[in-house]
Design an enzyme around this catalytic site. Structure first.
Site, PDB file in Angstrom:
ATOM      1  N   TYR A  71     -40.399  48.737 -36.324  1.00 46.64           N
ATOM      2  CA  TYR A  71     -40.199  47.440 -36.979  1.00 46.64           C
ATOM      3  C   TYR A  71     -40.988  47.347 -38.288  1.00 46.64           C
ATOM      4  CZ  TYR A  71     -37.051  45.633 -33.560  1.00 46.64           C
ATOM      5  OH  TYR A  71     -35.930  45.441 -32.801  1.00 46.64           O
ATOM      6  N   ASP A 108     -32.723  40.236 -41.640  1.00 48.11           N
ATOM      7  CA  ASP A 108     -33.414  40.646 -42.862  1.00 48.11           C
ATOM      8  C   ASP A 108     -33.668  39.536 -43.884  1.00 48.11           C
ATOM      9  OD1 ASP A 108     -30.854  40.278 -44.041  1.00 48.11           O
ATOM     10  OD2 ASP A 108     -30.339  42.406 -43.898  1.00 48.11           O
ATOM     11  N   HIS A 123     -29.829  36.478 -34.235  1.00 44.10           N
ATOM     12  CA  HIS A 123     -30.700  37.466 -33.587  1.00 44.10           C
ATOM     13  C   HIS A 123     -32.136  37.408 -34.111  1.00 44.10           C
ATOM     14  CE1 HIS A 123     -26.910  40.039 -32.449  1.00 44.10           C
ATOM     15  NE2 HIS A 123     -27.158  39.101 -31.556  1.00 44.10           N
ATOM     16  N   CYS A 131     -44.697  35.776 -29.111  1.00 50.03           N
ATOM     17  CA  CYS A 131     -45.529  36.185 -27.983  1.00 50.03           C
ATOM     18  C   CYS A 131     -44.676  36.906 -26.945  1.00 50.03           C
ATOM     19  CB  CYS A 131     -46.172  34.940 -27.366  1.00 50.03           C
ATOM     20  SG  CYS A 131     -47.207  35.355 -25.965  1.00 50.03           S
ATOM     21  N   CYS A 155     -52.367  32.931 -27.337  1.00 48.72           N
ATOM     22  CA  CYS A 155     -52.811  33.221 -25.963  1.00 48.72           C
ATOM     23  C   CYS A 155     -53.391  34.626 -25.780  1.00 48.72           C
ATOM     24  CB  CYS A 155     -51.669  32.979 -24.968  1.00 48.72           C
ATOM     25  SG  CYS A 155     -50.439  34.297 -24.974  1.00 48.72           S
ATOM     26  N   GLY A 192     -18.652  42.678 -42.076  1.00 48.34           N
ATOM     27  CA  GLY A 192     -19.621  43.768 -41.897  1.00 48.34           C
ATOM     28  C   GLY A 192     -20.233  43.857 -40.520  1.00 48.34           C
ATOM     29  N   THR A 193     -19.438  43.561 -39.507  1.00 45.98           N
ATOM     30  CA  THR A 193     -19.957  43.736 -38.146  1.00 45.98           C
ATOM     31  C   THR A 193     -18.993  44.579 -37.325  1.00 45.98           C
ATOM     32  OG1 THR A 193     -20.593  42.617 -36.087  1.00 45.98           O
ATOM     33  CG2 THR A 193     -19.051  41.421 -37.506  1.00 45.98           C
ATOM     34  N   SER A 194     -19.556  45.410 -36.439  1.00 51.91           N
ATOM     35  CA  SER A 194     -18.723  46.263 -35.585  1.00 51.91           C
ATOM     36  C   SER A 194     -18.086  45.450 -34.462  1.00 51.91           C
ATOM     37  CB  SER A 194     -19.559  47.401 -35.005  1.00 51.91           C
ATOM     38  OG  SER A 194     -20.643  46.860 -34.266  1.00 51.91           O
ATOM     39  N   PRO A 219     -14.855  47.952 -44.111  1.00 51.52           N
ATOM     40  CA  PRO A 219     -14.111  49.136 -44.551  1.00 51.52           C
ATOM     41  C   PRO A 219     -13.412  49.834 -43.382  1.00 51.52           C
ATOM     42  CG  PRO A 219     -16.495  49.536 -44.654  1.00 51.52           C
ATOM     43  CD  PRO A 219     -16.302  48.085 -44.331  1.00 51.52           C
TER      44      PRO A 219
HETATM   45  C1  BJW Z   1     -19.599  47.455 -43.844  1.00 50.05           C
HETATM   46  C2  BJW Z   1     -20.157  48.050 -44.938  1.00 50.05           C
HETATM   47  C3  BJW Z   1     -20.002  47.375 -46.144  1.00 50.05           C
HETATM   48  C4  BJW Z   1     -20.588  49.321 -43.313  1.00 50.05           C
HETATM   49  N1  BJW Z   1     -19.352  46.216 -46.151  1.00 50.05           N
HETATM   50  N2  BJW Z   1     -18.952  46.308 -43.888  1.00 50.05           N
HETATM   51  C5  BJW Z   1     -20.186  40.539 -22.784  1.00 50.05           C
HETATM   52  C6  BJW Z   1     -19.536  41.747 -22.622  1.00 50.05           C
HETATM   53  C7  BJW Z   1     -20.271  42.937 -22.629  1.00 50.05           C
HETATM   54  C8  BJW Z   1     -21.663  42.949 -22.766  1.00 50.05           C
HETATM   55  C9  BJW Z   1     -22.294  41.756 -22.924  1.00 50.05           C
HETATM   56  C10 BJW Z   1     -21.571  40.571 -22.927  1.00 50.05           C
HETATM   57  N3  BJW Z   1     -22.456  39.554 -23.112  1.00 50.05           N
HETATM   58  C11 BJW Z   1     -23.691  40.073 -23.224  1.00 50.05           C
HETATM   59  C12 BJW Z   1     -23.630  41.399 -23.116  1.00 50.05           C
HETATM   60  C13 BJW Z   1     -24.805  42.332 -23.202  1.00 50.05           C
HETATM   61  C14 BJW Z   1     -25.225  42.648 -24.612  1.00 50.05           C
HETATM   62  C15 BJW Z   1     -24.065  43.322 -25.341  1.00 50.05           C
HETATM   63  O1  BJW Z   1     -23.333  42.733 -26.116  1.00 50.05           O
HETATM   64  N4  BJW Z   1     -23.908  44.619 -25.149  1.00 50.05           N
HETATM   65  C16 BJW Z   1     -22.836  45.365 -25.836  1.00 50.05           C
HETATM   66  C17 BJW Z   1     -23.462  46.503 -26.631  1.00 50.05           C
HETATM   67  C18 BJW Z   1     -21.831  45.809 -24.835  1.00 50.05           C
HETATM   68  N5  BJW Z   1     -25.653  41.448 -25.310  1.00 50.05           N
HETATM   69  C19 BJW Z   1     -26.896  40.962 -25.177  1.00 50.05           C
HETATM   70  O2  BJW Z   1     -27.708  41.489 -24.447  1.00 50.05           O
HETATM   71  C20 BJW Z   1     -27.230  39.718 -25.972  1.00 50.05           C
HETATM   72  N6  BJW Z   1     -27.803  38.730 -25.111  1.00 50.05           N
HETATM   73  C21 BJW Z   1     -27.065  38.019 -24.275  1.00 50.05           C
HETATM   74  O3  BJW Z   1     -25.855  38.099 -24.228  1.00 50.05           O
HETATM   75  O4  BJW Z   1     -27.793  37.153 -23.474  1.00 50.05           O
HETATM   76  C22 BJW Z   1     -27.165  36.652 -22.295  1.00 50.05           C
HETATM   77  C23 BJW Z   1     -27.246  37.754 -21.267  1.00 50.05           C
HETATM   78  C24 BJW Z   1     -28.484  38.215 -20.909  1.00 50.05           C
HETATM   79  C25 BJW Z   1     -28.554  39.224 -19.943  1.00 50.05           C
HETATM   80  C26 BJW Z   1     -27.379  39.769 -19.410  1.00 50.05           C
HETATM   81  C27 BJW Z   1     -26.137  39.297 -19.821  1.00 50.05           C
HETATM   82  C28 BJW Z   1     -26.074  38.250 -20.754  1.00 50.05           C
HETATM   83  C29 BJW Z   1     -28.309  40.028 -27.009  1.00 50.05           C
HETATM   84  C30 BJW Z   1     -27.849  40.949 -28.070  1.00 50.05           C
HETATM   85  C31 BJW Z   1     -29.012  41.286 -29.009  1.00 50.05           C
HETATM   86  C32 BJW Z   1     -28.618  42.289 -30.081  1.00 50.05           C
HETATM   87  N7  BJW Z   1     -29.780  42.688 -30.783  1.00 50.05           N
HETATM   88  C33 BJW Z   1     -29.658  43.598 -31.904  1.00 50.05           C
HETATM   89  C34 BJW Z   1     -31.073  43.964 -32.413  1.00 50.05           C
HETATM   90  C35 BJW Z   1     -31.660  42.785 -33.183  1.00 50.05           C
HETATM   91  C36 BJW Z   1     -33.062  43.062 -33.573  1.00 50.05           C
HETATM   92  C37 BJW Z   1     -33.201  44.138 -34.612  1.00 50.05           C
HETATM   93  O5  BJW Z   1     -32.586  44.065 -35.697  1.00 50.05           O
HETATM   94  O6  BJW Z   1     -33.960  45.056 -34.352  1.00 50.05           O
HETATM   95  O7  BJW Z   1     -28.880  43.006 -32.950  1.00 50.05           O
HETATM   96  S1  BJW Z   1     -28.739  45.096 -31.541  1.00 50.05           S
HETATM   97  C38 BJW Z   1     -27.912  45.205 -33.095  1.00 50.05           C
HETATM   98  O8  BJW Z   1     -26.492  45.002 -32.924  1.00 50.05           O
HETATM   99  C39 BJW Z   1     -28.427  44.004 -33.908  1.00 50.05           C
HETATM  100  C40 BJW Z   1     -27.180  43.566 -34.609  1.00 50.05           C
HETATM  101  O9  BJW Z   1     -27.320  42.223 -35.028  1.00 50.05           O
HETATM  102  C41 BJW Z   1     -26.128  43.773 -33.561  1.00 50.05           C
HETATM  103  C42 BJW Z   1     -24.735  43.878 -34.111  1.00 50.05           C
HETATM  104  O10 BJW Z   1     -24.597  44.983 -34.935  1.00 50.05           O
HETATM  105  P1  BJW Z   1     -23.761  44.863 -36.270  1.00 50.05           P
HETATM  106  O11 BJW Z   1     -24.406  43.919 -37.185  1.00 50.05           O
HETATM  107  O12 BJW Z   1     -22.353  44.621 -35.948  1.00 50.05           O
HETATM  108  O13 BJW Z   1     -23.988  46.316 -36.901  1.00 50.05           O
HETATM  109  P2  BJW Z   1     -23.242  47.706 -36.616  1.00 50.05           P
HETATM  110  O14 BJW Z   1     -24.103  48.784 -37.137  1.00 50.05           O
HETATM  111  O15 BJW Z   1     -22.791  47.816 -35.221  1.00 50.05           O
HETATM  112  O16 BJW Z   1     -21.899  47.627 -37.501  1.00 50.05           O
HETATM  113  C43 BJW Z   1     -21.945  47.631 -38.900  1.00 50.05           C
HETATM  114  C44 BJW Z   1     -20.530  47.402 -39.415  1.00 50.05           C
HETATM  115  O17 BJW Z   1     -20.581  47.283 -40.818  1.00 50.05           O
HETATM  116  C45 BJW Z   1     -19.547  48.550 -39.104  1.00 50.05           C
HETATM  117  O18 BJW Z   1     -18.351  47.991 -38.548  1.00 50.05           O
HETATM  118  C46 BJW Z   1     -19.249  49.164 -40.473  1.00 50.05           C
HETATM  119  O19 BJW Z   1     -17.903  49.635 -40.586  1.00 50.05           O
HETATM  120  C47 BJW Z   1     -19.490  47.986 -41.368  1.00 50.05           C
HETATM  121  N8  BJW Z   1     -19.879  48.314 -42.736  1.00 50.05           N
HETATM  122  N9  BJW Z   1     -20.761  49.260 -44.522  1.00 50.05           N
HETATM  123  C48 BJW Z   1     -18.846  45.733 -44.984  1.00 50.05           C
HETATM  124  N10 BJW Z   1     -20.530  47.893 -47.265  1.00 50.05           N
END
Ligand code: BJW
Length: 249
Positions: A71, A108, A123, A131, A155, A192-194, A219
Site C-alpha cells: 500500500y 486513488d 471501495h 483501525c 485504541c 474502465g472496469t472489468s 477498450p
Molecule cells: C481501460 C483502460 C483505459 C484498461 N480506459 N478502460 C456476487 C457474486 C459473486 C461474488 C460476490 C458477489 N457479491 C460479493 C461477492 C464477493 C466479492 C466478489 O465480487 N468477488 C468476485 C471477484 C467474484 N465481493 C466482495 O467481497 C465485496 N464485498 C461484499 O460484497 O460484501 C458483502 C459480502 C461479504 C462477504 C461475503 C459475501 C458478500 C468487496 C469487494 C472489494 C474489492 N476490493 C478491491 C481492492 C480495493 C482496495 C485496493 O485498491 O487495494 O477493489 S479488489 C479490486 O477490484 C479493487 C477494484 O476496485 C475492484 C474492481 O476492479 P476494476 O476497477 O474493475 O479493475 P480491473 O483491473 O479488474 O479492470 C480494469 C478494466 O479497465 C479492464 O476491463 C480493462 O480492459 C480496462 N481498461 N485500460 C478504459 N485506458
C-alpha cells in the site's frame, strides 16, 4: 481511433436529454495516469504478486508489514500521478447535465483532483488509515509515519489502509447512495472496469432494469458487456472527451 468519431446519435441524444447520469468507474480510468489496473500486468517490484491475495483481511492478518509495503508503494505511485483527460471529462460532464452521480471503485482520489464533486468512494480511499480492530477510527492521513505497521491512535490496535477488501462490506452510505442512483438515472456509464467485482458490478444491471440507457466505455469487452445497451471501445481518456465534444454539436 480516427480523429472524427461519430457516436450513435441515440446515445448522444440520451445523454444530452438526461435528467440524471450515473457513472461507475474502475481502475481503467486511471490507467492513462500510470496507475496500474488490478487484473492486467502489474509493474516492477510487485509484478510477481497477485493483488487479489494482498487485498484481503486474511493477508493482513498473516503479514501486515508486507501488505503495508504494497500500500505504501501504491500511495507513492498515486501521489505522483496526475488526473488524465478521462477524469477531466467526467468532471466537466457534471456541469453539463442536471444531475450526475459519480461512483468510483478507485481508491486513488484522482476524480476529486480533476474537479469532480461528491464522489462516492465505493471501495474507500488509499490515503486513509483505519483501525483493524474496528474501533471505528478512519481518517485521511496527513503524513505517513512510515512505521512498518502503524497503530490506531484511538485504541492502539494495528491500523490498516482505509479501503474495502474482499469479503468486507461496502460502507453503508456509499452502497445505498450508489444503488439509489443506479435505479434513478436515465443514463448509466460504466467506465474502465472489468465488471467482475460485486456489488459494484451489479449497478449496470440495476440501471438497465430500471429503464436507463447503459453504456460501457472500455477498450475490451467484459463479463457484463451483454447487459449494456451499447459499448464504446477505446481508452476512456480518448472516448470520454470525444463524447463530451459530440454533446455540443
Ligand atoms: C481501460 C483502460 C483505459 C484498461 N480506459 N478502460 C456476487 C457474486 C459473486 C461474488 C460476490 C458477489 N457479491 C460479493 C461477492 C464477493 C466479492 C466478489 O465480487 N468477488 C468476485 C471477484 C467474484 N465481493 C466482495 O467481497 C465485496 N464485498 C461484499 O460484497 O460484501 C458483502 C459480502 C461479504 C462477504 C461475503 C459475501 C458478500 C468487496 C469487494 C472489494 C474489492 N476490493 C478491491 C481492492 C480495493 C482496495 C485496493 O485498491 O487495494 O477493489 S479488489 C479490486 O477490484 C479493487 C477494484 O476496485 C475492484 C474492481 O476492479 P476494476 O476497477 O474493475 O479493475 P480491473 O483491473 O479488474 O479492470 C480494469 C478494466 O479497465 C479492464 O476491463 C480493462 O480492459 C480496462 N481498461 N485500460 C478504459 N485506458
Amino acid at each position: 481511433m480516427p480523429e472524427k468519431v461519430r457516436f450513435d446519435p441515440t446515445l448522444v441524444g440520451a445523454l444530452r436529454d438526461a435528467r440524471h447520469v450515473c457513472v461507475l468507474t474502475g481502475a481503467g480510468v486511471s490507467a492513462e495516469s500510470g496507475v496500474p489496473t488490478f487484473r492486467e500486468a502489474q509493474q516492477g517490484l510487485w509484478a510477481k504478486y497477485d493483488p487479489l491475495q494482498l487485498a484481503t483481511p486474511e493477508a493482513f492478518e498473516r503479514d501486515p508489514e508486507f501488505v503495508w509495503r504494497w500500500y505504501r508503494w501504491r500511495r507513492e505511485l498515486v501521489s505522483q500521478a496526475e488526473p488524465n483527460d478521462g477524469h477531466r471529462a467526467l468532471a466537466e460532464l457534471q456541469d453539463l447535465v442536471p444531475r450526475l452521480t459519480l461512483v468510483t471503485q478507485n481508491v486513488d482520489g484522482l476524480h476529486q483532483r480533476a474537479g469532480s464533486r461528491d464522489v462516492i468512494e465505493f471501495h474507500g480511499n488509499i490515503f486513509s488509515n483505519r483501525c483493524f480492530a474496528r474501533c471505528n477510527y478512519d481518517r485521511l492521513v496527513e503524513c505517513d509515519d512510515d512505521t512498518a505497521v502503524p497503530t490506531c491512535p484511538a485504541c492502539g490496535a494495528p491500523a490498516r489502509p482505509g479501503v474495502v477488501w474482499f469479503g468486507e462490506t461496502i460502507p453503508e452510505a456509499a452502497l445505498n447512495a450508489s444503488f439509489a442512483a443506479a435505479a434513478d438515472c436515465d443514463v448509466f456509464l460504466s467506465v474502465g472496469t472489468s465488471s467482475l467485482v460485486y456489488p459494484a458490478a451489479g449497478l449496470g444491471a440495476i440501471a438497465q432494469e430500471a429503464g436507463a440507457i447503459t453504456i460501457e466505455v472500455n477498450p475490451n469487452s467484459t463479463e457484463q458487456s451483454e447487459v449494456f445497451t451499447a459499448a464504446l471501445r477505446g481508452n476512456s481518456g480518448v472516448i470520454l472527451p470525444k463524447l463530451l465534444e459530440s454533446l455540443a454539436h
